[in-house]
Scaffold this motif. Structure first.
Motif, short mmCIF file in Angstrom:
data_model
loop_
_atom_site.label_atom_id
_atom_site.label_comp_id
_atom_site.label_asym_id
_atom_site.label_seq_id
_atom_site.Cartn_x
_atom_site.Cartn_y
_atom_site.Cartn_z
N LEU A 55 -7.22 -3.73 0.75
CA LEU A 55 -7.93 -3.43 1.99
C LEU A 55 -9.40 -3.82 1.89
O LEU A 55 -9.93 -4.50 2.76
N MET A 56 -10.04 -3.41 0.80
CA MET A 56 -11.46 -3.76 0.65
C MET A 56 -11.61 -5.20 0.21
O MET A 56 -12.49 -5.92 0.67
N ILE A 114 -9.41 -1.72 -10.98
CA ILE A 114 -9.55 -1.64 -9.52
C ILE A 114 -10.81 -2.39 -9.09
O ILE A 114 -10.81 -3.18 -8.15
N GLY A 165 -0.24 3.69 -2.79
CA GLY A 165 -1.13 4.79 -2.41
C GLY A 165 -2.59 4.36 -2.46
O GLY A 165 -2.92 3.27 -1.99
N TYR A 166 -3.43 5.18 -3.10
CA TYR A 166 -4.86 4.89 -3.16
C TYR A 166 -5.13 3.49 -3.70
O TYR A 166 -5.99 2.77 -3.18
N GLY A 200 -3.82 0.80 -3.27
CA GLY A 200 -3.72 -0.24 -2.24
C GLY A 200 -5.07 -0.62 -1.66
O GLY A 200 -5.22 -1.66 -1.03
N ALA A 201 -6.09 0.22 -1.92
CA ALA A 201 -7.44 -0.07 -1.44
C ALA A 201 -7.96 -1.40 -1.98
O ALA A 201 -8.82 -2.02 -1.36
N THR A 237 -10.70 -5.83 -6.84
CA THR A 237 -11.38 -5.82 -5.54
C THR A 237 -12.44 -6.92 -5.49
O THR A 237 -12.53 -7.68 -4.52
N PRO A 260 -3.17 0.77 6.33
CA PRO A 260 -2.97 1.94 5.47
C PRO A 260 -2.34 3.10 6.22
O PRO A 260 -1.63 3.92 5.62
N TYR A 281 -0.20 10.54 -3.61
CA TYR A 281 -0.45 9.33 -2.82
C TYR A 281 -1.94 8.99 -2.75
O TYR A 281 -2.32 7.83 -2.78
N THR A 282 -2.78 10.02 -2.64
CA THR A 282 -4.21 9.75 -2.41
C THR A 282 -5.00 9.57 -3.70
O THR A 282 -6.23 9.45 -3.65
N THR A 283 -4.36 9.58 -4.85
CA THR A 283 -5.08 9.22 -6.07
C THR A 283 -4.35 8.06 -6.72
O THR A 283 -3.19 7.81 -6.43
N ILE A 292 0.85 -1.20 0.00
CA ILE A 292 0.00 0.00 0.00
C ILE A 292 0.88 1.25 0.00
O ILE A 292 0.61 2.23 -0.69
#
Lengths: 557, 91
Positions: free
Chosen positions: A77-78, A248, A70-71, A73-74, A252, A297, A238-240, A66
Motif C-alpha cells: 500500500l505504501m 518491512i 494483515g498489517y 500488506g502495508a 517499502t 485494505p 490481523y493488525t500486527t 493483504i
C-alpha cells in the motif's frame, strides 16, 4: 441472466469502446506515437497514469495478498503509492523540462555516452518484459475463469486487442484507452467494495466501514472481530505483522523507489504540455490511484472476515456454490485430513485442511458476499482493463527503446520520421508477440519477476536520474559504474535466493535479514555510493552537460 | 545582467531544495515513521475501530502522500510566478 452472459456483454462493450478509441486516434508522426503530441491535459494524463500503473497485480492480487498478510500488506500500500511523491518532487518536472521521448534518451544525453544509453535500453527492456508477461497471463486467467475459454485463447484475445491500439495509435491511442480503462476498472473495484461495506458495517464508504462496528448487532469493531477470529484459528493478529521491521522498511523503500524509476510510468509525464503540468499530473494520478489503494485494505479485511465466517468449521457438504466453482479451477483445495466432513481452516499446517490461492480473493469476493451476477461480470471487465492498460504502457516502452534509442540514436541517425514511425510499429508488434508467448508459456520465474522489475528499476534508473538532476558534477563514469553494479548486484541476489543459483540459500542466509523483494534498497544505496565516489575520482562532465543540467533546473516550458 | 540571471536561478533552485527537504521529511515521517518504525507505540492509541499505527500504514500514509504533492504543486506554482514575473532573460 447468468454470470457468463453478463460477462460477455460487459466485456464485449468495453472492448468495443477500446477499439473505437484506437481507430479514432491513429498516430501520424513519431511525436504522436511517443508522447501523444505532447498535448495531453494533466487530468487526462493523471487518469491514464493511474490505469497504466495499476496492473493485474494491483487489481486482482493485491487485496488478496493483504488479506492474508494483515498489517504486513502495508508494504504494497505504501510502497506502490509513496513513489509518486518522489516522482512529483524529484523526477517528473525535470524530465518534462528536458523534453525528450524516453528514459534512455535522458540517460544517454545527460551522461554524454551511447554506453550509458545502451545500459538504459537494456534495463528498460528487462524491466518491461518481466512485467508485461505477468499482465498477459492475468488476461488469460480472467478469461479462463469468467468466459470458460482456455487460458491460451484468453491470452491471444488480449494480444489482438492490445495490438490494435498500441500499434495503430502509439501513445496517442494508449492514452485515451487508458482513460477509459481507468473508469472501467475503478467502477468495477468500487461497486462490490461498497456493497460489501454496507452489508458488513452499514457504512457505504469502505474506508470508513473498515474502522467501524459490525452491523450484526454485536457492536464489535470489524478489526477487533478479525483479530479475534485470527487468534482462534492460531494466526497472528490481523493488525500486527510477522515480518521484521527492517525488512518491512526495505521492501517499502524498494517499491517506492522502483515505482519512481519505472520507465512506463515516467514516460507518461512527457505527454503533458508544461513543466508545471507534470507536477500537477502526478498529483492527479496519485488521487486516482489512492481511490483503489485505500479501498484495497478494506476489501482485504472484509473478505478475510467473510471467508473465515463462511468456511471455518463448516460442513463440506454445506459450502456455497462459489467454493465448488473455484475448487474446479484448482485455486481452492480441501483435503479432509481428519475425515470429519468439516473444513478445518487453521494456522497449523499439519491440521489445516484448506488452501486458498490469494489471487481469487478479489475475483471471488462478490460471489462470497452473494452480490448480483452483473457485479461479478463487472469485476471481470475491471481485471481485464487493469491488465490491458498496463500491458499497453509497457509495450510502448519496448517499442520506443527499439525504434528511438537503438535505431534512431545509434544505428541509423539519418532515418526519416516516417521510417522511425514504421520501426516503432514493428517494435510494438514484435513486443506484443513476445509478451503473448510469455503469457502462454510463463517462465518459471514469473513469481520472482515483479520483485525483480522493481528491484532493477530502483537499482538502475532511480539513482542515475536523480543524480543526473541534483548532482551537476555527476559524470558518465560514475553513472555507468553505478547502474551496472546496482543491476548486477540485484540480479545476483534475486538469482541466488529466488532461483537458487550461485549456491542458493534460504531466509536465514539473507543479508541482514533483507528479503529479495527489499534488496532493491540495498542495491540502490550501493549504486548511489559508487556513483558518488567514482565521479569524484574521474574528470567532470563537459560544460554543455552542466549547462543542460542548469537548464532543466530553471522554470519555463 | 548575466550575473543577475545566475543569481536568480540559484535563488530559485535553493528555494526549491528547501521545499523538497521539508516535504520529503514529512513524507518519511508519515510513512516510514508512523507506519513502520513507531507503529507499535501508535497502536496503543485507538481511533474508532483503528489502531492508529495500523491506520497510518494502510490508510493515513497514502492520504498524506496526496496532500504533500498538492502542497508542492502550490508552492512551486507560486515560485514559478515570482521567477517569471522577474524574467532573468530580459534586460
Amino acid at each position: 441472466m447468468d454470470i457468463q452472459i453478463w460477462t460477455y456483454i460487459i466485456v464485449g462493450v468495453t472492448f468495443l469502446l477500446y477499439i473505437g478509441i484506437a481507430l479514432r486516434s491513429k498516430a501520424g508522426s513519431t511525436n504522436e506515437f511517443y508522447v501523444a503530441g505532447g498535448g495531453v491535459s494533466p487530468l487526462a494524463n493523471g487518469m491514464a497514469t493511474a490505469a497504466d500503473w495499476m496492473s493485474a497485480a494491483s487489481f486482482i492480487s493485491m487485496a488478496g495478498l493483504i488479506s492474508f498478510m494483515g498489517y504486513d500488506g502495508a508494504v504494497y500500500l505504501m510502497g506502490w503509492t509513496g513513489g509518486y511523491v518522489l516522482l512529483a518532487l524529484m523526477l517528473a518536472p525535470y524530465l518534462r523540462k528536458f523534453g525528450k521521448f524516453t528514459v534512455p534518451d535522458f540517460i544517454g544525453d545527460r551522461y554524454y555516452s551511447n554506453i550509458a544509453r545502451s545500459v538504459g535500453v537494456i534495463c528498460a527492456l528487462i524491466v518491461s518484459f518481466t512485467y508485461v508477461a505477468g499482465q498477459m497471463r492475468g488476461v488469460g486467467v480472467v478469461f479462463a475463469r469468467f468466459l470458460e475459454v482456455p487460458v491460451n485463447t484468453g491470452v491471444i484475445i488480449g494480444m489482438v486487442i492490445v495490438f490494435f491500439y498500441a500499434v495503430i495509435g502509439g501513445m496517442k491511442g494508449i492514452t485515451y484507452t487508458q482513460v477509459a480503462q481507468y473508469c472501467v476498472l475503478i467502477f468495477a473495484y468500487m461497486v462490490p467494495a461498497i456493497f460489501i461495506s454496507l452489508q458488513l458495517t452499514g457504512e457505504w464508504l469502505p474506508q470508513i466501514g473498515f474502522g467501524s462496528r459490525l452491523a450484526d448487532g454485536s457492536g464489535m469493531y470489524l478489526l477487533d472481530k478479525l483479530d479475534g477470529l485470527h487468534r482462534e484459528l492460531g494466526f497472528a493478529a490481523y493488525t500486527t505483522g510477522a515480518k521484521s521491521t527492517l525488512d518491512i522498511f526495505a521492501i517499502t523503500f524498494a517499491l517506492m523507489v522502483g515505482t519512481a524509476g519505472l520507465p512506463h510510468v515516467i514516460i507518461r509525464f512527457f505527454t503533458v504540455p508544461h513543466v508545471r503540468d507534470a507536477r500537477l499530473s502526478a498529483g492527479y494520478a496519485l488521487i486516482f490511484i489512492a481511490v483503489l489503494y485505500t479501498t484495497a485494505p478494506a476489501i482485504a479485511a472484509f473478505a478475510r472476515t467473510n471467508l473465515i465466517e463462511t468456511v471455518a468449521d463448516t460442513e463440506y457438504s454445506a459450502v456455497p456454490g462459489w467454493f465448488k466453482n473455484w475448487e474446479t479451477t484448482g485455486l481452492i483445495t480441501f483435503t479432509d485430513k481428519n475425515a470429519d466432513g468439516k473444513i478445518q481452516y487453521l494456522a497449523n499446517p499439519a491440521r489445516n485442511e484448506l488452501t486458498i490461492d490469494r489471487d481469487i480473493m478479489v475475483l471471488a469476493n462478490p460471489e462470497i458476499a452473494r452480490l448480483p451476477n452483473w457485479v461479478v461480470a463487472l469485476v471481470a471487465a475491471g481485471g481485464l482493463a487493469a491488465a490491458l492498460s498496463t500491458a499497453a504502457g509497457l509495450l510502448l516502452v519496448i517499442s520506443t527503446s527499439i525504434s528511438h534509442d537503438l535505431i534512431k540514436k545509434q544505428i541509423k541517425p539519418d532515418i526519416s520520421d516516417k521510417g522511425e514511425l514504421l520501426w516503432a510499429r514493428i517494435g510494438a508488434g514484435l513486443a506484443v508477440i513476445i509478451a503473448g508467448y510469455f503469457g502462454i508459456n510463463p517462465p518459471g520465474f514469473v513469481a520472482a519477476t515483479v520483485a525483480l522489475a522493481f528491484g532493477l528499476a530502483a537499482a538502475s534508473f532511480f539513482p542515475a536520474i536523480v543524480l543526473g538532476i541534483f548532482d551537476q558534477r555527476m559524470n558518465k563514469e560514475g553513472a555507468v559504474a553505478g547502474m551496472v553494479t546496482g543491476t548486477l548486484l540485484m540480479l545476483f541476489y534475486m538469482v541466488k535466493f529466488k532461483l537458487q543459483g550461485f549456491g542458493g540459500g534460504n531466509e536465514s542466509d539473507w543479508w541482514l535479514g533483507i528479503s529479495p523483494e527489499g534488496f532493491g534498497t540495498v542495491a540502490m544505496l550501493v549504486n548511489f555510493g559508487l556513483s558518488m565516489v567514482i565521479s569524484r575520482l574521474t574528470p567532470p562532465p563537459p560544460a554543455r552537460v552542466k549547462a543542460m543540467v542548469s537548464a532543466i533546473r530553471t522554470p519555463g516550458d | 545582467m548575466i550575473m543577475k540571471k545566475k543569481k536568480q536561478a540559484a535563488g530559485y533552485w535553493q528555494k526549491n531544495l528547501q521545499y523538497l527537504t521539508g516535504l520529503l521529511a514529512v513524507w518519511f515521517t508519515c510513512s516510514f515513521g508512523f507506519g513502520i518504525l513507531w507503529v507499535e507505540k501508535l497502536n496503543t492509541i485507538k481511533m474508532g475501530g483503528f489502531k492508529l499505527g495500523f491506520w497510518f500504514a494502510q490508510q493515513g500514509a497514502i492520504y498524506s502522500f496526496v496532500i504533500i504533492i498538492f502542497i508542492y504543486v502550490f508552492l512551486m506554482n507560486k515560485l514559478d510566478k515570482k521567477f517569471i514575473a522577474n524574467p532573468p532573460n530580459k534586460k
